[in-house]
Design an enzyme around this catalytic site. Structure first.
Site, PDB file in Angstrom:
ATOM      1  N   GLU A 177      20.129  61.045  34.717  1.00  0.00           N
ATOM      2  CA  GLU A 177      20.376  59.620  34.403  1.00  0.00           C
ATOM      3  C   GLU A 177      21.563  59.465  33.444  1.00  0.00           C
ATOM      4  OE1 GLU A 177      17.373  61.080  34.108  1.00  0.00           O
ATOM      5  OE2 GLU A 177      16.372  60.190  35.859  1.00  0.00           O
ATOM      6  N   ASN A 208      24.424  67.201  34.789  1.00  0.00           N
ATOM      7  CA  ASN A 208      23.639  67.302  33.546  1.00  0.00           C
ATOM      8  C   ASN A 208      22.160  67.511  33.822  1.00  0.00           C
ATOM      9  OD1 ASN A 208      23.492  67.182  30.667  1.00  0.00           O
ATOM     10  ND2 ASN A 208      22.565  65.149  30.840  1.00  0.00           N
ATOM     11  N   ARG A 209      21.489  68.191  32.870  1.00  0.00           N
ATOM     12  CA  ARG A 209      20.035  68.410  32.972  1.00  0.00           C
ATOM     13  C   ARG A 209      19.322  67.081  33.192  1.00  0.00           C
ATOM     14  NH1 ARG A 209      17.156  70.860  27.723  1.00  0.00           N
ATOM     15  NH2 ARG A 209      18.069  68.972  26.841  1.00  0.00           N
ATOM     16  N   GLY A 227      27.098  68.912  31.435  1.00  0.00           N
ATOM     17  CA  GLY A 227      26.679  68.225  30.206  1.00  0.00           C
ATOM     18  C   GLY A 227      27.101  66.769  30.241  1.00  0.00           C
ATOM     19  N   ALA A 228      26.374  65.933  29.512  1.00  0.00           N
ATOM     20  CA  ALA A 228      26.720  64.498  29.488  1.00  0.00           C
ATOM     21  C   ALA A 228      26.469  63.919  28.099  1.00  0.00           C
ATOM     22  CB  ALA A 228      25.913  63.753  30.548  1.00  0.00           C
ATOM     23  N   GLY A 229      26.695  64.725  27.078  1.00  0.00           N
ATOM     24  CA  GLY A 229      26.526  64.264  25.692  1.00  0.00           C
ATOM     25  C   GLY A 229      27.841  63.728  25.136  1.00  0.00           C
ATOM     26  N   LYS A 266      29.122  61.636  14.644  1.00  0.00           N
ATOM     27  CA  LYS A 266      30.310  61.055  15.285  1.00  0.00           C
ATOM     28  C   LYS A 266      30.076  59.603  15.730  1.00  0.00           C
ATOM     29  CE  LYS A 266      32.400  65.369  16.769  1.00  0.00           C
ATOM     30  NZ  LYS A 266      32.902  66.177  17.867  1.00  0.00           N
ATOM     31  N   SER A 321      36.329  74.702  10.304  1.00  0.00           N
ATOM     32  CA  SER A 321      37.353  73.728   9.926  1.00  0.00           C
ATOM     33  C   SER A 321      37.993  74.013   8.556  1.00  0.00           C
ATOM     34  CB  SER A 321      36.783  72.305   9.977  1.00  0.00           C
ATOM     35  OG  SER A 321      36.434  71.997  11.294  1.00  0.00           O
ATOM     36  N   ASP A 327      39.165  64.829  19.688  1.00  0.00           N
ATOM     37  CA  ASP A 327      38.558  65.878  20.533  1.00  0.00           C
ATOM     38  C   ASP A 327      39.203  65.923  21.922  1.00  0.00           C
ATOM     39  OD1 ASP A 327      36.782  66.994  18.749  1.00  0.00           O
ATOM     40  OD2 ASP A 327      35.139  65.640  19.269  1.00  0.00           O
TER      41      ASP A 327
HETATM   42  P1  NDP Z   1      25.025  66.477  22.546  1.00  0.00           P
HETATM   43  O1  NDP Z   1      23.772  66.824  21.820  1.00  0.00           O
HETATM   44  O2  NDP Z   1      25.542  65.085  22.540  1.00  0.00           O
HETATM   45  O3  NDP Z   1      24.841  66.876  24.116  1.00  0.00           O
HETATM   46  C1  NDP Z   1      24.281  68.116  24.462  1.00  0.00           C
HETATM   47  C2  NDP Z   1      24.373  68.318  25.980  1.00  0.00           C
HETATM   48  O4  NDP Z   1      23.860  69.621  26.287  1.00  0.00           O
HETATM   49  C3  NDP Z   1      23.531  67.312  26.789  1.00  0.00           C
HETATM   50  O5  NDP Z   1      24.188  67.053  27.995  1.00  0.00           O
HETATM   51  C4  NDP Z   1      22.222  68.098  27.022  1.00  0.00           C
HETATM   52  O6  NDP Z   1      21.535  67.720  28.173  1.00  0.00           O
HETATM   53  C5  NDP Z   1      22.768  69.498  27.205  1.00  0.00           C
HETATM   54  N1  NDP Z   1      21.764  70.536  26.894  1.00  0.00           N
HETATM   55  C6  NDP Z   1      21.282  70.856  25.670  1.00  0.00           C
HETATM   56  N2  NDP Z   1      20.397  71.876  25.770  1.00  0.00           N
HETATM   57  C7  NDP Z   1      20.313  72.186  27.099  1.00  0.00           C
HETATM   58  C8  NDP Z   1      19.576  73.147  27.839  1.00  0.00           C
HETATM   59  N3  NDP Z   1      18.736  73.997  27.245  1.00  0.00           N
HETATM   60  N4  NDP Z   1      19.739  73.204  29.190  1.00  0.00           N
HETATM   61  C9  NDP Z   1      20.605  72.345  29.814  1.00  0.00           C
HETATM   62  N5  NDP Z   1      21.337  71.401  29.156  1.00  0.00           N
HETATM   63  C10 NDP Z   1      21.190  71.327  27.814  1.00  0.00           C
HETATM   64  O7  NDP Z   1      26.112  67.493  21.996  1.00  0.00           O
HETATM   65  P2  NDP Z   1      27.708  67.350  22.104  1.00  0.00           P
HETATM   66  O8  NDP Z   1      28.019  66.841  23.468  1.00  0.00           O
HETATM   67  O9  NDP Z   1      28.239  66.603  20.951  1.00  0.00           O
HETATM   68  O10 NDP Z   1      28.193  68.864  21.936  1.00  0.00           O
HETATM   69  C11 NDP Z   1      27.996  69.818  22.976  1.00  0.00           C
HETATM   70  C12 NDP Z   1      28.641  71.136  22.582  1.00  0.00           C
HETATM   71  O11 NDP Z   1      30.067  71.008  22.546  1.00  0.00           O
HETATM   72  C13 NDP Z   1      28.197  71.604  21.186  1.00  0.00           C
HETATM   73  O12 NDP Z   1      27.673  72.908  21.290  1.00  0.00           O
HETATM   74  C14 NDP Z   1      29.461  71.544  20.355  1.00  0.00           C
HETATM   75  O13 NDP Z   1      29.562  72.610  19.431  1.00  0.00           O
HETATM   76  C15 NDP Z   1      30.568  71.666  21.402  1.00  0.00           C
HETATM   77  N6  NDP Z   1      31.806  70.998  20.935  1.00  0.00           N
HETATM   78  C16 NDP Z   1      32.944  71.748  20.780  1.00  0.00           C
HETATM   79  C17 NDP Z   1      34.112  71.161  20.330  1.00  0.00           C
HETATM   80  C18 NDP Z   1      35.339  72.009  20.158  1.00  0.00           C
HETATM   81  O14 NDP Z   1      36.272  71.584  19.452  1.00  0.00           O
HETATM   82  N7  NDP Z   1      35.422  73.178  20.779  1.00  0.00           N
HETATM   83  C19 NDP Z   1      34.185  69.736  19.986  1.00  0.00           C
HETATM   84  C20 NDP Z   1      32.942  69.015  20.228  1.00  0.00           C
HETATM   85  C21 NDP Z   1      31.807  69.655  20.662  1.00  0.00           C
HETATM   86  P3  NDP Z   1      20.468  66.499  28.172  1.00  0.00           P
HETATM   87  O15 NDP Z   1      21.288  65.256  28.321  1.00  0.00           O
HETATM   88  O16 NDP Z   1      19.611  66.782  29.351  1.00  0.00           O
HETATM   89  O17 NDP Z   1      19.733  66.574  26.867  1.00  0.00           O
END
Ligand code: NDP
Length: 271
Positions: A157, A153-154, A129-131, A69, A19, A105
């Protein structure tokens, strides 16, 4: 040159953030004098840090990244409808009296997809993914009339919970659909950065499926490396990063900077 405006990005870790580089390019192009610094701040110190930062009359705004965030969405300020709905803020803007809280975003992601010549309307979308990042893009994808969205998602739930939250806006499922190919596959999981990246087996895709990894790095991400074995339409999250930054910059200064130039600068750094 204009007067100096103080800005920054708050996160932990923050050392490798692009950034400061992106905003220094915007500043040079738009001839606005900024000081944009990375701030490494622990979870418990977040709210006091923000309050202290904005005591300086030169402070104009902040970007917020992991893990703050959600905390930022609870700050005392005027929050946008989208940021409130997704419980996440990545941009703070200060005027004389108040702070304003936004998420750029989702719009950054959509802009980048459109910039690449794609769209969501009537397309079948898979989001892995579901973060927090998944929800920020789900909000905008769901509002862009897709045919259906699968959230995979892994921890199933979490995907189910998000599907329920967005089912009134779009058709959402938490299990893979094998009946017809996915048009766009988006990786918002941090697998590969945290733990091992494991490709999804038995995915119904076609030669024209687009693969988009929200993750980015100066080398190839594990998701992109895997996807390139399947498709020629593979992108990482650099474009989204630059577009979300451009939207923040526009909120601070009312000028939308040239994103393509900065994306090209980063591509050149990657060689
Ligand atoms: P969170 O920590 O909120 O979510 C992480 C997600 O990844 C969850 O769904 C988690 O699953 C899953 N996960 C993590 N490790 C594993 C694994 N080993 N195997 C399977 N699933 C896994 O992070 P964010 O959602 O905030 O961010 C996710 C990514 O997006 C980051 O790497 C970030 O850098 C990127 N990002 C990029 C942006 C851009 O501008 N390009 C903007 C915002 C984010 P579970 O629920 O099972 O834990």
């Amino acid at each position: 040159m204009s007067k100096l405006y103080k800005l920054g990005v708050v996160g932990d870790p923050i050392e490798h953030s692009l950034s400061p580089f992106i905003h220094s390019r915007f500043s040079r192009e738009t001839n606005i004098n900024i000081e944009y610094l990375p701030f490494k701040v622990k979870q418990d110190d977040f709210a006091p840090f923000v309050s202290e930062f904005f005591k300086d009359s030169l402070s104009k705004g902040l970007n917020i990244t992991l893990p703050h965030k959600k905390n930022a969405s609870m700050l005392d300020g005027v929050i946008s409808k989208e940021a409130k709905y997704i419980n996440a803020v990545n941009t703070i803007v200060k005027d004389e009296k108040k702070i304003f809280l936004y998420s750029t975003d989702g719009v950054g992601f959509i802009d980048d997809i459109k910039n690449k010549g794609f769209m969501f309307e009537d397309n079948k979308i898979l989001i892995i993914g579901a973060g927090g990042a998944a929800e920020s893009i789900l909000y905008t994808v769901a509002h862009n009339k897709p045919k259906e969205i699968t959230l995979y998602n892994r921890t199933i739930e979490k995907a189910e919970k998000l599907c329920r939250k967005y089912s009134h806006i779009s058709k959402t499922e938490s299990v893979l659909d094998h009946n017809s190919p996915y048009d766009i596959v988006i990786n918002s999981s941090s697998a590969g950065l945290t733990g091992e990246f494991r490709p999804i087996e038995e995915l119904n895709i076609s030669k024209s499926t687009i693969f988009y990894d929200l993750n980015y790095s100066l080398t190839e991400t594990p998701f992109c490396k895997w996807a390139k074995g399947i498709s020629n339409n593979v992108y990482d999250g650099i474009g989204m990063l630059v577009h979300q930054a451009a939207h923040s910059y526009n909120m601070w200064f009312g000028i939308f900077p040239d994103t393509n130039k900065v994306i090209q600068d980063i591509e050149d750094m990657r060689g």
